[in-house]
Design an enzyme around this catalytic site. Sequence first.
Site, PDB file in Angstrom:
ATOM      1  CD  GLU A 129      -1.233  -9.869   4.810  1.00 50.90           C
ATOM      2  OE1 GLU A 129      -1.155  -9.185   5.668  1.00 50.90           O
ATOM      3  OE2 GLU A 129      -1.879  -9.748   3.728  1.00 50.90           O
ATOM      4  CG  HIS A 174      -1.629  -1.374   1.207  1.00 51.06           C
ATOM      5  ND1 HIS A 174      -2.703  -2.003   0.238  1.00 51.06           N
ATOM      6  CD2 HIS A 174      -1.416  -2.364   2.091  1.00 51.06           C
ATOM      7  CE1 HIS A 174      -3.075  -3.159   0.792  1.00 51.06           C
ATOM      8  NE2 HIS A 174      -2.487  -3.338   1.700  1.00 51.06           N
ATOM      9  CD  GLU A 188      -1.728  -3.570   5.285  1.00 52.36           C
ATOM     10  OE1 GLU A 188      -1.056  -4.675   4.642  1.00 52.36           O
ATOM     11  OE2 GLU A 188      -2.896  -3.416   5.001  1.00 52.36           O
ATOM     12  CG  HIS A 244       0.848  -6.951   2.557  1.00 53.59           C
ATOM     13  ND1 HIS A 244       0.065  -5.862   1.969  1.00 53.59           N
ATOM     14  CD2 HIS A 244       1.655  -7.375   1.336  1.00 53.59           C
ATOM     15  CE1 HIS A 244       0.238  -6.043   0.859  1.00 53.59           C
ATOM     16  NE2 HIS A 244       1.224  -6.668   0.317  1.00 53.59           N
TER      17      HIS A 244
END
Length: 308
Positions: free
Chosen positions: A272, A98, A135, A190
Amino acid sequence: MSYTAPESEPPQPRPSRSPLRRPLTVALAALVPGALLGWGVYAAVGDDGGGGRVDRAGAASASSAPAAGRGAAAPGADEDAKDAAPLKGKVVVIDPGHNPENFRHPDEINRQVDIGTNHKECDTTGTATDAGYPEADFTLDVAHRLRDLLAERGATVKLTQDGDREYGPCVDERARIGNEAHADAAVSIHADGSAAGNRGFHVILPGAVRQGAADTRAIVAPSARLGARIADRFAERTGSAPANYLGDGTGLVTRTDLGGLNLSTVPKVFLECGNMRDAADEALLTSGAWRQKAAQGISEGIVSFLRG
């Protein structure tokens, strides 16, 4: 231990010449070479400076080897140099998931892009903790720490974005950056946004895809090895357990719906690091000390993969 020279002593009265002076001089001249030889033997086989003893055979071989810089390298010099920079010549691409500014550009990040199997939005804003820690801030921080660790090991490191873009890049461009860099390994960082009570990390591996612009067949096996090494070292360094809500406790999940993996032609995985919506994981993800451990675990997994 460092050596400190003795302080100068005040001059003493000159002693009268002794009739024994000449015999003593001769005796000392005979003893000094022997004493020096004895000291040399002790230095070669004596205390190693850490309270232990140096192996006599090893000391003997070292003393008989040519001195470094005189036409022959010291034993193990090549191995030492390799250990000091084990990733020299290797390229690693880090993809911080992101972008902190994505939320300001909804039209741009919602634009559909081709990921081979179908079309998906360019990017998303990512998730956040209940207290509002994004995040995108987390991923960029871990990426910076990871970049520094890998650079110290001699790798050439490239980030897909460094907070220096208005938004994105889109998922197809993220894959393309790794491809064009001919990366030896690529990792997308992430943090998940699952339900409270779901805890732990997981590594997402590319599944076999051959459709449209996507063909992952060549990278499935090496990506699986990369993911397994990262999962192992990440758990070891952070003390975090594999996710309790997917992956059957292995910490490894295979997916074919992610453009960043589908369009990659180099070994690549997604990590993650934890669930931002779980209070226990949130406490870890918001800790700078824990994020450093996370970066160390990822780095060690990459090193292990590239050297393996």
